[in-house]
Design an enzyme around this catalytic site. Structure first.
Site, mmCIF file in Angstrom:
data_model
loop_
_atom_site.group_PDB
_atom_site.id
_atom_site.type_symbol
_atom_site.label_atom_id
_atom_site.label_comp_id
_atom_site.label_asym_id
_atom_site.label_seq_id
_atom_site.Cartn_x
_atom_site.Cartn_y
_atom_site.Cartn_z
ATOM 1 N N SER A 19 14.986 8.213 34.880
ATOM 2 C CA SER A 19 14.779 8.411 36.317
ATOM 3 C C SER A 19 14.939 7.116 37.100
ATOM 4 O O SER A 19 15.992 6.503 37.093
ATOM 5 C CB SER A 19 13.407 9.047 36.534
ATOM 6 O OG SER A 19 13.233 9.445 37.870
ATOM 7 N N ASP A 34 17.344 8.592 43.285
ATOM 8 C CA ASP A 34 17.014 7.715 42.163
ATOM 9 C C ASP A 34 18.029 7.945 41.049
ATOM 10 O O ASP A 34 18.997 8.681 41.226
ATOM 11 C CB ASP A 34 15.583 7.954 41.686
ATOM 12 C CG ASP A 34 15.347 9.396 41.242
ATOM 13 O OD1 ASP A 34 16.102 10.281 41.667
ATOM 14 O OD2 ASP A 34 14.403 9.631 40.473
ATOM 15 N N ASP A 93 18.279 9.627 38.274
ATOM 16 C CA ASP A 93 18.661 10.957 37.779
ATOM 17 C C ASP A 93 18.694 11.996 38.888
ATOM 18 O O ASP A 93 18.896 13.179 38.632
ATOM 19 C CB ASP A 93 17.729 11.412 36.651
ATOM 20 C CG ASP A 93 16.323 11.743 37.126
ATOM 21 O OD1 ASP A 93 15.906 11.218 38.175
ATOM 22 O OD2 ASP A 93 15.628 12.519 36.434
ATOM 23 N N ASP A 102 16.524 13.413 40.856
ATOM 24 C CA ASP A 102 15.552 14.491 41.047
ATOM 25 C C ASP A 102 14.669 14.221 42.261
ATOM 26 O O ASP A 102 13.760 14.989 42.549
ATOM 27 C CB ASP A 102 14.705 14.719 39.797
ATOM 28 C CG ASP A 102 13.819 13.541 39.425
ATOM 29 O OD1 ASP A 102 13.965 12.453 40.034
ATOM 30 O OD2 ASP A 102 12.973 13.699 38.517
#
Length: 449
Positions: free
Chosen positions: A105, A242, A244, A246
C-alpha cells in the site's frame, strides 16, 4: 508469537520479513484452508487471480505465490500490475475461488505484503487467516501429473477493471481539468485512463513506475506534489492515490487538501440526494473529525463509528446494511460498486459530483468545517494499560473538562507497535497542540516500559 496477519494482510521488509519461502507457504496453506472449508467451487479445479503493485520485490514474490498455488493444484490467472481493488473485483467477476494481491500500500518501496481475497473478492475472516497461519509448513500430499495447477497470463484484466469503473460513473466529466498523482504505483494506467474516458482533461503525474520509486515523495502521503501541479496547471482539482490505489485524497483548485472525511461527506450527501444512501447513514472510524459528524448531523445523515481500519468499516457496513463508509485517510468503500476501498472508484464519483453540480470542490468540501486536530504517537509504553491507569484516566478527564463541547480526546493503542496514539481536537490549533502534548507527557510518564 505475534500474529502474522495484520489488519491488512501480511506485511514486512521484502526478502527479510517477507521472504519467497513465506509467500509460497502462505499460498499453499491458503489453498488448503479455503478448500477444506468449502470455499472453492465444486466439480472443477480452483482458480486464483494474482496481481501486484510495481515494487521490484513483487516480481519474485509473485513467482513464489504462483508456484505455491499451482503446486497445491490451483489454476492461476496472472493479471499483472493492478490496484488492489481491481484484483478484488476481478476475483468476483471471473468467479475465481481466491484472489491474491502483492502490495504494501502506502508503505515505502522496501516493504511488501500479501493480501488474500475469498470468493467474490471478499476479505478473509480473522478465523480463516488464523487457520492459514496455523497450517504453515505442515506436511501435505502434493498433486502430480495432470493434477498440478496451470498458470495463465490474463492481461485483459486492466481493461475489464477500467470499463467497470467507468460504468459506475453518475455523470460525465467534460469541462474538468484534473491532476492525478499515481504515486508511481498500481493505478498508473487505470486512474488516468478511467478519467479520460469520462471526458476529463487529465494531467497524470508520478505515473512512471520503475520498481523502486513507488510512494517516493509522492501520492496520498505527499500531497504537496499534486497541490503544486494543480496550481501550476490551473486545474480544477487534483487526486492523489497511494501505491495500491485503495485510497483517494484530493486538493481543490488552490491546492488546499480535501481529506477522506470531506470526500465521504460529499459522497454521502450526493447519494442521499439521489435516494441511494442506504438507511440514510454512513460508516466512519473514531478518528474522523468531529466537524464531519457535525456536518452529517446537520444534514440528517447518521454516522456509525468503528475502530480504525478499513476492514472494520467494511464489517460494520455489511452487518448494518450500509453502502457507504470510509476513513479520514482516504479509504472509501462503496459497496454498490465494489467489495473493498477503491481509490479510482472514489475519484470518479467525487469528480462526477463536481461536474454534475457545477460546484467547485472547495465549496463542496466546505460542508465539513474541520476542528483543528493533533495526533501524537507516544512510543515505548505499555499500551495495554492505557484504559485502566488512574493517572492517565485523570488526565483525560481534565482534558475533556477543559475542551467541553468544543473538542474531544481519543487515546488509541497501536495494533502492531508498543505505542499509544493521543488525538486531540479543539477549537484552536494552539489549544489542540497544548492539550495533546500534555496528555502525551502523562501517558509517557505513567505507562513507560
Amino acid at each position: 508469537m505475534a500474529r502474522l496477519f495484520g489488519t491488512d494482510g501480511v506485511r514486512g521488509l521484502a526478502n527479510s520479513d517477507l521472504t519467497a519461502e513465506l509467500a509460497l507457504d502462505l499460498s499453499v496453506a491458503a489453498a488448503h484452508v479455503l478448500g477444506e472449508i468449502g470455499a472453492f467451487g465444486s466439480g472443477r479445479r480452483p482458480v486464483a487471480v494474482v496481481g501486484r503493485d510495481p515494487r521490484a520485490s513483487g516480481e519474485f514474490l509473485e513467482a513464489a505465490v504462483v508456484a505455491g498455488l499451482a503446486s497445491a493444484g490451483a489454476d492461476v490467472l496472472k493479471v499483472g500490475v493492478l490496484p488492489t481493488p481491481a484484483v478484488a473485483f476481478l476475483t468476483g467477476m471471473l468467479d475465481a475461488d481466491l484472489g491474491v494481491m502483492l502490495s504494501a500500500s502506502h508503505n515505502p518501496m522496501p516493504d511488501n505484503g500479501i493480501k488474500f481475497f475469498a470468493k467474490g473478492g471478499q476479505k478473509l475472516e480473522d478465523s480463516v487467516e488464523d487457520a492459514i497461519e496455523a497450517r504453515l509448513r505442515e506436511p501435505w500430499k502434493r498433486p502430480t501429473g495432470a493434477e498440478i495447477g496451470r498458470v495463465h497470463e490474463h492481461p485483459e484484466g486492466l481493461e475489464t477493471y477500467i470499463s467497470h469503473i467507468v460504468g459506475t460513473a453518475p455523470s460525465r466529466l467534460e469541462g474538468l481539468r484534473v491532476v492525478v498523482d499515481c504515486a508511481h504505483g498500481a493505478a498508473y494506467r487505470a486512474a488516468p485512463e478511467a478519467l479520460r474516458r469520462l471526458g476529463a482533461d487529465v494531467i497524470a503525474v508520478c505515473a512512471e513506475p520503475d520498481g523502486l520509486n513507488i510512494n517516493h515523495n509522492c501520492g496520498s502521503t505527499h500531497l504537496d506534489v499534486v497541490a503544486a501541479e494543480v496550481v501550476a496547471a490551473g486545474a480544477d482539482l487534483g487526486i492523489a492515490h497511494d501505491g495500491d490505489a485503495d485510497r483517494c485524497l484530493a486538493v481543490d483548485a488552490t491546492g488546499e487538501i480535501v481529506d477522506g472525511d470531506q470526500i465521504l461527506a460529499i459522497l454521502a450527501l450526493a447519494m442521499r440526494g439521489q435516494g441511494t444512501l442506504r438507511r440514510d447513514s454512513v460508516v466512519a472510524t473514531v478518528m474522523s473529525n468531529e466537524g464531519f459528524r457535525l456536518a452529517m448531523r446537520q444534514a440528517g445523515v447518521g454516522v456509525i463509528d468503528t475502530a480504525v481500519g478499513d476492514r472494520y468499516v467494511l464489517e460494520a457496513m455489511k452487518a448494518g446494511g450500509y453502502n457507504l463508509g470510509g476513513e479520514q485517510s482516504g479509504h472509501v468503500v462503496m459497496l454498490d460498486h465494489g467489495t473493498t476501498g477503491d481509490g479510482v472508484l472514489t475519484a470518479v464519483h467525487l469528480l462526477s459530483q463536481v461536474a454534475s453540480s457545477g460546484t467547485p470542490l472547495a465549496e463542496l468540501a466546505g460542508v465539513v468545517q474541520r476542528l483543528p486536530q493533533v495526533l501524537v504517537n507516544v512510543k515505548g509504553v505499555d499500551k495495554t494499560r492505557v484504559t485502566v491507569d488512574e493517572g492517565v484516566k485523570t488526565a483525560v478527564a481534565e482534558a475533556e473538562a477543559e475542551l467541553g463541547d468544543t473538542g474531544r480526546v481519543l487515546l488509541r493503542p497501536s495494533g502492531t507497535e508498543p505505542l499509544v496514539r493521543v488525538m486531540v481536537e479543539a477549537a484552536t490549533p494552539e489549544q489542540a497542540e497544548t492539550v495533546a502534548r500534555r496528555l502525551a507527557a502523562t501517558v509517557q510518564a505513567e505507562l513507560a516500559l
